[in-house]
Motif scaffolding. Sequence first.
Motif, mmCIF file in Angstrom:
data_model
loop_
_atom_site.group_PDB
_atom_site.id
_atom_site.type_symbol
_atom_site.label_atom_id
_atom_site.label_comp_id
_atom_site.label_asym_id
_atom_site.label_seq_id
_atom_site.Cartn_x
_atom_site.Cartn_y
_atom_site.Cartn_z
ATOM 1 N N UNK A 20 0.860 -1.384 0.043
ATOM 2 C CA UNK A 20 0.040 0.101 -0.069
ATOM 3 C C UNK A 20 0.721 1.274 -0.169
ATOM 4 N N UNK A 21 2.146 1.069 0.173
ATOM 5 C CA UNK A 21 2.984 2.202 0.196
ATOM 6 C C UNK A 21 4.418 1.622 0.140
ATOM 7 N N UNK A 22 5.253 2.447 -0.930
ATOM 8 C CA UNK A 22 6.578 2.118 -1.068
ATOM 9 C C UNK A 22 7.308 3.103 -1.809
ATOM 10 N N UNK A 23 8.512 3.548 -1.044
ATOM 11 C CA UNK A 23 9.416 4.378 -1.385
ATOM 12 C C UNK A 23 10.727 4.146 -1.544
ATOM 13 N N UNK A 24 11.587 4.867 -2.052
ATOM 14 C CA UNK A 24 13.107 4.856 -2.321
ATOM 15 C C UNK A 24 13.620 5.545 -0.962
ATOM 16 N N UNK A 25 14.663 6.434 -1.332
ATOM 17 C CA UNK A 25 15.359 7.413 -0.509
ATOM 18 C C UNK A 25 14.428 8.486 0.036
ATOM 19 N N UNK A 26 14.566 8.325 1.520
ATOM 20 C CA UNK A 26 13.632 9.381 1.978
ATOM 21 C C UNK A 26 13.465 8.879 3.687
ATOM 22 N N UNK A 27 12.347 9.121 4.166
ATOM 23 C CA UNK A 27 12.022 9.009 5.517
ATOM 24 C C UNK A 27 10.963 8.071 5.610
ATOM 25 N N UNK A 28 11.074 7.201 6.665
ATOM 26 C CA UNK A 28 10.090 6.305 7.261
ATOM 27 C C UNK A 28 9.724 6.895 8.668
ATOM 28 N N UNK A 72 11.155 10.966 -0.357
ATOM 29 C CA UNK A 72 9.991 10.578 -0.138
ATOM 30 C C UNK A 72 9.635 10.376 1.456
ATOM 31 N N UNK A 73 8.344 9.997 1.774
ATOM 32 C CA UNK A 73 7.928 9.768 3.112
ATOM 33 C C UNK A 73 6.961 8.916 3.267
ATOM 34 N N UNK A 74 6.940 7.991 3.988
ATOM 35 C CA UNK A 74 5.882 7.055 4.393
ATOM 36 C C UNK A 74 5.652 7.258 6.058
ATOM 37 N N UNK A 75 4.533 7.476 6.260
ATOM 38 C CA UNK A 75 4.097 7.740 7.658
ATOM 39 C C UNK A 75 3.060 6.565 7.976
ATOM 40 N N UNK A 118 5.145 19.661 -0.702
ATOM 41 C CA UNK A 118 4.330 19.884 -2.200
ATOM 42 C C UNK A 118 4.471 18.614 -2.831
ATOM 43 N N UNK A 119 4.312 17.422 -2.084
ATOM 44 C CA UNK A 119 4.390 16.108 -2.671
ATOM 45 C C UNK A 119 3.456 15.146 -1.891
ATOM 46 N N UNK A 120 2.901 14.208 -2.517
ATOM 47 C CA UNK A 120 1.955 13.186 -1.815
ATOM 48 C C UNK A 120 2.709 12.370 -0.819
ATOM 49 N N UNK A 121 2.330 12.185 0.331
ATOM 50 C CA UNK A 121 3.222 11.654 1.497
ATOM 51 C C UNK A 121 2.189 10.286 1.427
ATOM 52 N N UNK A 122 3.048 9.143 1.400
ATOM 53 C CA UNK A 122 2.721 7.754 1.432
ATOM 54 C C UNK A 122 2.345 7.389 2.835
ATOM 55 N N UNK A 123 1.273 6.663 3.050
ATOM 56 C CA UNK A 123 0.907 6.159 4.374
ATOM 57 C C UNK A 123 0.418 4.734 4.479
#
Length: 150
Positions: A20-28, A72-75, A118-123
């Motif tokens: 349901x959420x998938x990012x590369x370099x960023x923050x969890x 990117x960020x996943x919360x 200014x971008x969609x945060x995945x959750x």
Amino acid sequence: MKIVLQRVSSASVTIEDKVVADIQKGLLILVGIEDTDGQEDIDWLVGKITKIRVFDDENHVMNLSVQDIDGDIIVVSQFTLHANTKKGNRPSYIKAAKPDVSIPLYENFVKKLDIELGKKIQTGVFGADMKVSLLNDGPVTIIIDSKNRE
């Protein structure tokens, strides 16, 4: 509000075998909400998250923010961050906010991050049984509590 911020090379959230959420370099970011939290906690934490310098610059010094690297960020909601383990062996979650309080605050937190970056945060999905995978980069893991901001 209490968060665990992790610098990741990649991260994902899976629910019932569906990513349901998938990012590369960023923050969890794992976020726990308690009854006394409000908009001021959200505003302070979002300011801290968007500006905290935990990514390496060209000299391998942690001098860049998630904004600087266009990361990117996943919360993910996690009420267990408010576990009280002082007595016995079974944690108490009495400080964790109930869903009628925590869901609107969680949604406002994600929305404010969306706007600031200014971008969609995945959750993840609030209250779901989630499988969280991450490749912690560093490792860099920082705990931030909005009640300890002075």
